[in-house]
Design an enzyme around this catalytic site. Structure first.
Site, PDB file in Angstrom:
ATOM      1  N   GLY A  50       0.869  -1.177   0.000  1.00 51.07           N
ATOM      2  CA  GLY A  50       0.000   0.000   0.000  1.00 51.07           C
ATOM      3  C   GLY A  50       0.897   1.215   0.000  1.00 51.07           C
ATOM      4  O   GLY A  50       1.761   1.349  -0.863  1.00 51.07           O
ATOM      5  N   GLU A  51       0.734   2.044   0.996  1.00 44.96           N
ATOM      6  CA  GLU A  51       1.565   3.249   1.106  1.00 44.96           C
ATOM      7  C   GLU A  51       1.990   3.359   2.569  1.00 44.96           C
ATOM      8  O   GLU A  51       1.157   3.610   3.442  1.00 44.96           O
ATOM      9  CB  GLU A  51       0.746   4.457   0.634  1.00 44.96           C
ATOM     10  CG  GLU A  51       1.458   5.769   0.763  1.00 44.96           C
ATOM     11  CD  GLU A  51       2.856   5.747   0.164  1.00 44.96           C
ATOM     12  OE1 GLU A  51       3.004   5.418  -1.032  1.00 44.96           O
ATOM     13  OE2 GLU A  51       3.808   6.042   0.905  1.00 44.96           O
ATOM     14  N   SER A  52       3.284   3.144   2.802  1.00 50.40           N
ATOM     15  CA  SER A  52       3.737   3.025   4.193  1.00 50.40           C
ATOM     16  C   SER A  52       3.567   4.318   4.983  1.00 50.40           C
ATOM     17  O   SER A  52       3.364   4.273   6.204  1.00 50.40           O
ATOM     18  CB  SER A  52       5.185   2.545   4.246  1.00 50.40           C
ATOM     19  OG  SER A  52       6.035   3.476   3.619  1.00 50.40           O
ATOM     20  N   CYS A  82       6.133  -5.303   0.369  1.00 55.69           N
ATOM     21  CA  CYS A  82       6.294  -3.947  -0.158  1.00 55.69           C
ATOM     22  C   CYS A  82       6.171  -2.902   0.960  1.00 55.69           C
ATOM     23  O   CYS A  82       7.077  -2.794   1.770  1.00 55.69           O
ATOM     24  CB  CYS A  82       5.323  -3.713  -1.307  1.00 55.69           C
ATOM     25  SG  CYS A  82       5.869  -2.372  -2.364  1.00 55.69           S
ATOM     26  N   ARG A 111      12.947   3.322   0.350  1.00 56.49           N
ATOM     27  CA  ARG A 111      11.599   3.453  -0.215  1.00 56.49           C
ATOM     28  C   ARG A 111      11.684   3.878  -1.679  1.00 56.49           C
ATOM     29  O   ARG A 111      12.567   4.636  -2.058  1.00 56.49           O
ATOM     30  CB  ARG A 111      10.784   4.530   0.519  1.00 56.49           C
ATOM     31  CG  ARG A 111      10.327   4.122   1.888  1.00 56.49           C
ATOM     32  CD  ARG A 111       9.400   5.185   2.498  1.00 56.49           C
ATOM     33  NE  ARG A 111       8.213   5.375   1.694  1.00 56.49           N
ATOM     34  CZ  ARG A 111       7.704   6.570   1.357  1.00 56.49           C
ATOM     35  NH1 ARG A 111       8.280   7.674   1.746  1.00 56.49           N
ATOM     36  NH2 ARG A 111       6.623   6.626   0.620  1.00 56.49           N
ATOM     37  N   ILE A 148       5.806  -2.802  -7.408  1.00 53.85           N
ATOM     38  CA  ILE A 148       5.040  -1.566  -7.623  1.00 53.85           C
ATOM     39  C   ILE A 148       5.583  -0.490  -6.687  1.00 53.85           C
ATOM     40  O   ILE A 148       5.424  -0.591  -5.469  1.00 53.85           O
ATOM     41  CB  ILE A 148       3.532  -1.778  -7.348  1.00 53.85           C
ATOM     42  CG1 ILE A 148       2.984  -2.934  -8.202  1.00 53.85           C
ATOM     43  CG2 ILE A 148       2.753  -0.487  -7.613  1.00 53.85           C
ATOM     44  CD1 ILE A 148       1.588  -3.393  -7.784  1.00 53.85           C
ATOM     45  N   ARG A 149       6.251   0.495  -7.251  1.00 56.13           N
ATOM     46  CA  ARG A 149       6.906   1.534  -6.419  1.00 56.13           C
ATOM     47  C   ARG A 149       7.571   0.885  -5.196  1.00 56.13           C
ATOM     48  O   ARG A 149       7.376   1.297  -4.042  1.00 56.13           O
ATOM     49  CB  ARG A 149       5.910   2.618  -6.017  1.00 56.13           C
ATOM     50  CG  ARG A 149       5.383   3.394  -7.233  1.00 56.13           C
ATOM     51  CD  ARG A 149       4.457   4.539  -6.873  1.00 56.13           C
ATOM     52  NE  ARG A 149       5.086   5.511  -5.962  1.00 56.13           N
ATOM     53  CZ  ARG A 149       6.008   6.393  -6.317  1.00 56.13           C
ATOM     54  NH1 ARG A 149       6.462   6.428  -7.564  1.00 56.13           N
ATOM     55  NH2 ARG A 149       6.495   7.230  -5.447  1.00 56.13           N
ATOM     56  N   HIS A 189       4.994  -8.243  -4.542  1.00 61.78           N
ATOM     57  CA  HIS A 189       3.596  -8.512  -4.139  1.00 61.78           C
ATOM     58  C   HIS A 189       3.141  -9.911  -4.556  1.00 61.78           C
ATOM     59  O   HIS A 189       2.455 -10.042  -5.575  1.00 61.78           O
ATOM     60  CB  HIS A 189       2.666  -7.513  -4.839  1.00 61.78           C
ATOM     61  CG  HIS A 189       2.780  -6.111  -4.379  1.00 61.78           C
ATOM     62  ND1 HIS A 189       1.960  -5.574  -3.417  1.00 61.78           N
ATOM     63  CD2 HIS A 189       3.622  -5.119  -4.746  1.00 61.78           C
ATOM     64  CE1 HIS A 189       2.282  -4.308  -3.216  1.00 61.78           C
ATOM     65  NE2 HIS A 189       3.290  -4.007  -4.010  1.00 61.78           N
ATOM     66  N   GLU A 191       0.794 -11.564  -3.430  1.00 63.49           N
ATOM     67  CA  GLU A 191      -0.676 -11.660  -3.346  1.00 63.49           C
ATOM     68  C   GLU A 191      -1.344 -11.299  -4.665  1.00 63.49           C
ATOM     69  O   GLU A 191      -2.529 -11.554  -4.850  1.00 63.49           O
ATOM     70  CB  GLU A 191      -1.196 -10.772  -2.196  1.00 63.49           C
ATOM     71  CG  GLU A 191      -1.158  -9.263  -2.428  1.00 63.49           C
ATOM     72  CD  GLU A 191       0.231  -8.637  -2.275  1.00 63.49           C
ATOM     73  OE1 GLU A 191       1.228  -9.374  -2.130  1.00 63.49           O
ATOM     74  OE2 GLU A 191       0.305  -7.397  -2.319  1.00 63.49           O
TER      75      GLU A 191
END
Ligand code: GLN
Length: 210
Positions: A50-52, A82, A111, A148-149, A189, A191
Site C-alpha cells: 500500500g503506502e507506508s 512492499c 523506499r 510496484i513503487r 507482491h 498476493e
C-alpha cells in the site's frame, strides 16, 4: 479437517483482500486486523502493500503502533510485502521524517528505490534459503514477482537470511526477500499473482511458531 492457523492482515490501508484470499487458499483462516484487540486473536500477521506513510499515520492515529511493536517483540510471526517490508524494517531511507515503523528486521530499506526509473515491473525471482520443512515451496522454479513503487534492501544484519535477489543484466543484484527468525518480508507482491509459495512459507512459519 483441522482448522488452519488464524492469520491477521493489517487492514488500515492497502491490498488487504488479496492477502486474505491468498492465505485462505493455502489453508489459513484470515482475519482483518483493525484494532489492538484483534491482535490478541491471531497467530501471525501480514502487513500488506500500500503506502507506508499512510499506513504509519493511521496506525499512530488508531493507537496501533505500540501494540504492533509489542506483538512483534512477543514473537508473533509477521510477513510484510512492499509497504509491509518498510513497516518491518529497522532502518528506512527516504522515509518521511514523522514516519513510524513496527521494526524488528535488521535491514536497511530504501523506499521507492526503483521508482526513479520505472514505477512497476515484473521479474523472475528464485527463492533461496528455504528451510527443508518448507522446501517444496521453493522447488518449482522462479516465481514471477510484481514490483510496484517497491523498496529494495540496501543492507542486512548478520542474523538476516536472504531469500531472494533480483538479478538484472548490467546492474548489481538487489536483495528483495528476507527472513529473520519469525519475520519475513518481500519487496514484491506475491498476493497479486496466483503463485502462493510465499504465503505457504509464511503459513509454515506460523504453524511452527504456535
Ligand atoms: N512506495 C510505497 C511506500 O513507500 C510502497 C508501495 C507498495 O506497497 N506497493 O510505502
Amino acid at each position: 479437517m483441522t482448522a488452519g492457523p488464524r492469520i491477521g492482515v493489517l487492514a488500515l490501508q492497502g491490498d488487504v483482500r488479496e492477502h486474505a484470499h491468498a492465505l485462505e487458499s493455502v489453508g489459513a483462516e484470515p482475519l482483518a486486523v483493525g484494532s489492538a484487540a484483534d491482535l490478541t486473536r491471531i497467530h501471525g500477521l501480514v502487513i500488506p502493500g500500500g503506502e507506508s506513510t499512510t499506513m504509519s499515520k493511521i496506525a499512530v492515529r488508531d493507537g496501533l503502533i505500540g501494540p504492533l511493536r509489542e506483538a512483534r517483540a512477543a514473537g508473533m510471526p509477521m510477513y510484510g510485502s512492499c509497504a509491509g517490508m518498510i513497516m518491518l524494517a529497522d532502518r528506512v531511507l527516504d522515509a518521511r521524517p514523522d514516519q513510524e515503523f513496527v521494526g524488528g528486521l535488521d535491514i536497511t530499506v530504501r523506499r521507492n528505490a526503483f521508482g526513479r526509473q520505472v514505477d512497476s515491473f515484473e521479474a523472475p525471482i528464485r527463492l533461496e534459503g528455504i528451510p527443508t520443512e518448507q522446501a517444496d515451496a521453493a522447488d518449482h522454479g522462479p516465481l514471477t514477482a510484481v514490483f510496484i513503487r517497491a523498496p529494495w534492501v540496501e543492507d542486512v544484519g548478520p542474523g538476516v537470511e536472504v531469500l531472494g535477489r533480483l538479478r538484472q543484466e548490467g546492474a548489481p543484484d538487489t536483495i528483495v526477500a528476507v527472513r529473520q527468525g519469525r519475520l519475513m518480508a518481500t519487496a514484491f507482491h506475491p498476493e497479486l499473482t496466483g503463485d502462493r509459495r510465499v504465503h505457504a512459507i509464511f503459513v509454515g512459519m506460523v504453524r511452527q511458531a504456535s
